[in-house]
Design a protein around this motif. Structure first.
Motif, PDB file in Angstrom:
ATOM      1  N   GLU A   1      56.577 134.956  29.216  1.00 27.82           N
ATOM      2  CA  GLU A   1      56.503 133.502  29.382  1.00 27.82           C
ATOM      3  C   GLU A   1      57.851 132.918  29.772  1.00 27.82           C
ATOM      4  O   GLU A   1      57.936 132.019  30.621  1.00 27.82           O
ATOM      5  CB  GLU A   1      56.001 132.847  28.085  1.00 27.82           C
ATOM      6  N   ILE A   2      58.913 133.414  29.182  1.00 31.73           N
ATOM      7  CA  ILE A   2      60.248 132.897  29.501  1.00 31.73           C
ATOM      8  C   ILE A   2      60.640 133.284  30.922  1.00 31.73           C
ATOM      9  O   ILE A   2      61.124 132.448  31.706  1.00 31.73           O
ATOM     10  CB  ILE A   2      61.281 133.414  28.484  1.00 31.73           C
ATOM     11  N   ASP A   3      60.410 134.548  31.291  1.00 24.71           N
ATOM     12  CA  ASP A   3      60.797 134.993  32.629  1.00 24.71           C
ATOM     13  C   ASP A   3      59.956 134.310  33.707  1.00 24.71           C
ATOM     14  O   ASP A   3      60.470 134.007  34.798  1.00 24.71           O
ATOM     15  CB  ASP A   3      60.659 136.510  32.739  1.00 24.71           C
ATOM     16  N   PHE A   4      58.683 134.040  33.423  1.00 26.30           N
ATOM     17  CA  PHE A   4      57.833 133.330  34.379  1.00 26.30           C
ATOM     18  C   PHE A   4      58.456 131.992  34.745  1.00 26.30           C
ATOM     19  O   PHE A   4      58.526 131.611  35.925  1.00 26.30           O
ATOM     20  CB  PHE A   4      56.438 133.130  33.782  1.00 26.30           C
ATOM     21  N   ARG A   5      58.927 131.269  33.748  1.00 31.39           N
ATOM     22  CA  ARG A   5      59.490 129.936  33.988  1.00 31.39           C
ATOM     23  C   ARG A   5      60.910 130.013  34.549  1.00 31.39           C
ATOM     24  O   ARG A   5      61.303 129.155  35.354  1.00 31.39           O
ATOM     25  CB  ARG A   5      59.435 129.133  32.688  1.00 31.39           C
ATOM     26  N   LEU A   6      61.676 131.021  34.170  1.00 33.84           N
ATOM     27  CA  LEU A   6      63.004 131.182  34.752  1.00 33.84           C
ATOM     28  C   LEU A   6      62.908 131.585  36.227  1.00 33.84           C
ATOM     29  O   LEU A   6      63.799 131.244  37.017  1.00 33.84           O
ATOM     30  CB  LEU A   6      63.809 132.227  33.971  1.00 33.84           C
ATOM     31  N   ASN A   7      61.853 132.284  36.587  1.00 32.35           N
ATOM     32  CA  ASN A   7      61.637 132.610  37.996  1.00 32.35           C
ATOM     33  C   ASN A   7      61.443 131.332  38.811  1.00 32.35           C
ATOM     34  O   ASN A   7      62.006 131.173  39.911  1.00 32.35           O
ATOM     35  CB  ASN A   7      60.419 133.525  38.146  1.00 32.35           C
ATOM     36  N   VAL A   8      60.649 130.409  38.289  1.00 34.79           N
ATOM     37  CA  VAL A   8      60.485 129.104  38.943  1.00 34.79           C
ATOM     38  C   VAL A   8      61.825 128.379  38.998  1.00 34.79           C
ATOM     39  O   VAL A   8      62.189 127.772  40.012  1.00 34.79           O
ATOM     40  CB  VAL A   8      59.436 128.261  38.207  1.00 34.79           C
ATOM     41  N   LYS A   9      62.573 128.457  37.899  1.00 35.44           N
ATOM     42  CA  LYS A   9      63.851 127.755  37.845  1.00 35.44           C
ATOM     43  C   LYS A   9      64.865 128.367  38.808  1.00 35.44           C
ATOM     44  O   LYS A   9      65.693 127.633  39.396  1.00 35.44           O
ATOM     45  CB  LYS A   9      64.388 127.788  36.406  1.00 35.44           C
TER      46      LYS A   9
ATOM     47  N   PHE B   1      59.262 129.954  22.955  1.00 39.54           N
ATOM     48  CA  PHE B   1      58.373 131.089  23.169  1.00 39.54           C
ATOM     49  C   PHE B   1      58.804 132.303  22.350  1.00 39.54           C
ATOM     50  O   PHE B   1      58.005 133.217  22.130  1.00 39.54           O
ATOM     51  CB  PHE B   1      58.316 131.452  24.653  1.00 39.54           C
ATOM     52  N   ALA B   2      60.054 132.328  21.903  1.00 40.41           N
ATOM     53  CA  ALA B   2      60.556 133.444  21.104  1.00 40.41           C
ATOM     54  C   ALA B   2      60.310 133.240  19.621  1.00 40.41           C
ATOM     55  O   ALA B   2      60.732 134.071  18.806  1.00 40.41           O
ATOM     56  CB  ALA B   2      62.049 133.649  21.364  1.00 40.41           C
ATOM     57  N   GLY B   3      59.645 132.143  19.228  1.00 41.77           N
ATOM     58  CA  GLY B   3      59.339 131.912  17.831  1.00 41.77           C
ATOM     59  C   GLY B   3      60.385 131.061  17.138  1.00 41.77           C
ATOM     60  O   GLY B   3      61.301 130.524  17.773  1.00 41.77           O
ATOM     61  N   PRO B   4      60.287 130.941  15.796  1.00 38.07           N
ATOM     62  CA  PRO B   4      61.183 130.041  15.062  1.00 38.07           C
ATOM     63  C   PRO B   4      62.630 130.517  15.018  1.00 38.07           C
ATOM     64  O   PRO B   4      63.533 129.715  14.764  1.00 38.07           O
ATOM     65  CB  PRO B   4      60.570 130.007  13.658  1.00 38.07           C
TER      66      PRO B   4
ATOM     67  N   LEU C   1      62.850 140.415  21.896  1.00 41.54           N
ATOM     68  CA  LEU C   1      61.748 139.555  22.299  1.00 41.54           C
ATOM     69  C   LEU C   1      60.457 140.366  22.369  1.00 41.54           C
ATOM     70  O   LEU C   1      60.468 141.526  22.811  1.00 41.54           O
ATOM     71  CB  LEU C   1      62.007 138.940  23.676  1.00 41.54           C
ATOM     72  N   GLY C   2      59.362 139.773  21.936  1.00 44.79           N
ATOM     73  CA  GLY C   2      58.067 140.391  22.135  1.00 44.79           C
ATOM     74  C   GLY C   2      57.684 140.355  23.602  1.00 44.79           C
ATOM     75  O   GLY C   2      58.238 139.588  24.396  1.00 44.79           O
ATOM     76  N   ASP C   3      56.713 141.173  23.970  1.00 42.28           N
ATOM     77  CA  ASP C   3      56.297 141.264  25.368  1.00 42.28           C
ATOM     78  C   ASP C   3      55.807 139.920  25.891  1.00 42.28           C
ATOM     79  O   ASP C   3      56.145 139.510  27.004  1.00 42.28           O
ATOM     80  CB  ASP C   3      55.198 142.321  25.507  1.00 42.28           C
ATOM     81  N   THR C   4      55.015 139.195  25.088  1.00 41.50           N
ATOM     82  CA  THR C   4      54.482 137.906  25.532  1.00 41.50           C
ATOM     83  C   THR C   4      55.595 136.889  25.709  1.00 41.50           C
ATOM     84  O   THR C   4      55.638 136.157  26.706  1.00 41.50           O
ATOM     85  CB  THR C   4      53.439 137.386  24.534  1.00 41.50           C
ATOM     86  N   ALA C   5      56.520 136.847  24.745  1.00 42.49           N
ATOM     87  CA  ALA C   5      57.630 135.896  24.844  1.00 42.49           C
ATOM     88  C   ALA C   5      58.476 136.181  26.079  1.00 42.49           C
ATOM     89  O   ALA C   5      58.868 135.256  26.813  1.00 42.49           O
ATOM     90  CB  ALA C   5      58.490 135.967  23.585  1.00 42.49           C
ATOM     91  N   ARG C   6      58.753 137.454  26.311  1.00 41.27           N
ATOM     92  CA  ARG C   6      59.566 137.813  27.472  1.00 41.27           C
ATOM     93  C   ARG C   6      58.869 137.388  28.771  1.00 41.27           C
ATOM     94  O   ARG C   6      59.507 136.849  29.683  1.00 41.27           O
ATOM     95  CB  ARG C   6      59.817 139.319  27.480  1.00 41.27           C
TER      96      ARG C   6
END
Length: 524
Positions: free
Chosen positions: A383-391, A318-321, A376-381
């Motif tokens: 998306e990553i935090d959304f999934r880490l919250n689940v984790k 999600f953070a790009g290449p 990190l861009g706002d979108t990347a941050r």
């Protein structure tokens, strides 16, 4: 004694229980082929919790009616692969018949919702709904769509895709052979939602509310009994799971058998004979109809998740290449602890899983706290935090499983009225290898609860607390939060009105009565 936590419904009182009449009816008729080892406690619960720690991915099915879901698939993805599995029903089966009682219309919607929740206690799926009402049989999908409201129900599916952010979506098929055409209507609406969910110009009011666009990666249709056609993926759920002692097909059939009001049986799939495709045994066939990954539509697939990185470390994409080094290192640290815990479990050292799981939970929390400082861009941050919250929740569940902890909050009366006194018995059971400490017990929803003193839950012992409380005099009666005026005074649209303040599409409104245990286990 009725369990305090969980939804229930009655016309003239509040319920603290969870449909005891339904549980009795279901268990009285169901074939008892469940595994001897329960999936929610002990060694099995720990093994299932560990499967979730090193993966990240979400499967969503959008069936037309209760009993159209594929329970064996849910069991495979949730229990077998450790992924998040979600059932989004278009409606609650309001217009169907009832083989076990007199309930019809809204009452049968409540009953069928309860049966779905019973099924998912076996297959591991979460449950959501759109606002559509099953108003009865139709031979014309466009009639169904007009009755539901095209924009309204497409918007509901879009809302749930944006809220839950699935990677893979499965829905019905375009059958074109008669039967209840609500199946086709659902397929048309889900496909439209799949195409709209990632477009910020579609349903912009949802973005104003705080949702963000999300484009699932693949969309599948069920391929029908013949499984013929282009881009067919076959998924074998007749795979034996040594941890559960059963195949996912067997689990799926037992889960599906909870649809008692529809006369669903619990006959097991016969090994080697297939049958029960999708719902239970055999190999389900699914047709890939859309994908966002270049070239995916031309590939032969062996799984609905082919081409999708479901590894925890894969969140760096999600953070790009060129993701930040701190992000890559943080994900690797979490993953490494999951691997350590799995190795201990595989070696038969269940208590040895606790330390790496605790370290993994700490690493998840630390990484989440550092995301805002990373490049990190706002979108990347997001998306990553959304999934880490689940984790983080997955790791918390694994800590509880590693320490053999379970909790109960029980009332001495399950059917109460405003102003009634109630006695609560609260307990934390420790079947693990070491002592844990209950640091606080927060009681919500009642008037005048006393405090529970902090205390130890020693090894193979129980922490207990008894509290006298009172139901607030102004407490609302327990009723469905979905208001179906259609059945009383048919309106232009066969669509429920959801009460404000309730999370969109949940089975029942969350109970106001909660007990929260705060626990220190090991280092967390």
């Amino acid at each position: 004694m009725k369990r305090l936590l969980g939804p229930a419904l009655t016309a003239g009182a509040l319920m603290l229980g969870c449909f005891p009449f339904l549980d009795a009816a279901v268990h009285g008729q169901n074939r008892m082929t469940f595994p001897l080892a329960a999936a929610d406690s002990g060694h099995v619960a720990l093994g299932l919790a560990l499967r979730r720690l090193n993966v990240s991915g979400t499967f969503m099915q959008a069936p037309a009616h209760p009993d159209d879901e594929h329970n064996a698939l849910f069991a495979l993805f949730s229990h077998g692969m450790g992924l998040r599995a979600i059932d989004v029903q278009t409606n609650r089966g309001d217009g169907g018949q009832n083989e076990i009682g007199p309930e019809l219309f809204r009452d049968i919607a409540v009953l069928r919702t309860s049966e779905l929740l019973s099924a998912h206690r076996l297959d591991g799926a979460e449950q959501y709904f759109t606002r559509a009402i099953d108003y009865g049989y139709s031979f014309d999908p466009e009639e169904v769509i007009k009755k539901w409201g095209r924009a309204e129900i497409v918007g509901d599916f879009v809302r749930l895709m944006r809220t839950l952010r699935p990677d893979v979506v499965l829905t019905m098929n375009i059958q074109g052979r008669g039967g209840d055409r609500a199946h086709e209507a659902t397929t048309i609406l889900v496909r439209a939602a799949y195409q709209a969910a990632g477009n910020a110009a579609m349903f912009p009011e949802q973005l104003t509310e705080g949702l963000r666009p999300w484009q699932p990666k693949k969309l599948y249709f069920t391929a029908g009994a013949s499984g013929q056609g282009a881009r067919i993926t076959r998924v074998n759920t007749s795979v034996f799971d040594p941890l559960l002692g059963r195949t996912y097909a067997e689990i799926g059939v037992d889960a599906h058998s909870y649809h008692k009001c529809q006369g669903t049986n619990g006959l097991p799939p016969l090994p080697g004979f297939g049958g029960g495709r999708g719902f239970g045994g055999g190999a389900g066939a699914y047709q890939l109809v859309d994908a966002t990954m270049p070239g995916q539509m031309e590939k032969d697939e062996t799984s609905l998740f082919d081409g999708i990185d479901t590894s925890l470390t894969g969140l760096a994409r999600f953070a790009g290449p060129n993701p930040p080094d701190a992000l890559v290192a943080g994900l690797a640290a979490i993953s490494g602890q999951a691997t350590r815990a799995q190795k201990a479990f595989d070696a038969g050292d269940d208590p040895g899983t606790a330390a790496p799981i605790e370290a993994g939970l700490t690493a998840v929390r630390e990484l989440r706290s550092r995301l805002s400082a990373m490049r990190l861009g706002d979108t990347a941050r997001y998306e990553i935090d959304f999934r880490l919250n689940v984790k983080e929740r997955d790791y918390q569940d694994a800590v509880l499983a590693a320490h053999g902890l379970s909790f109960d909050a029980v009332a001495d009366d399950g059917l109460v009225i405003g102003g009634q006194p109630v006695k609560l018995s609260l307990l934390a059971v420790n079947r693990g290898a070491s002592q844990v400490n209950v640091t606080d017990v927060a009681i919500a929803g009642f008037d005048g609860p006393a405090r529970c003193a902090p205390g130890a839950a020693r090894r193979d012992a129980v922490y207990t607390c008894s509290v006298d409380v009172r139901v607030p005099a102004a407490a609302r009666l327990t009723t469905p939060y979905f208001n179906d005026d259609y059945w009383r005074t048919p309106s232009n649209l066969a669509i429920n009105r959801f009460e404000p303040g309730v999370p969109f599409g949940v089975p029942f409104a969350p109970t106001p009565f909660h007990v929260t245990f705060h626990v220190t286990a090991g280092e967390v």
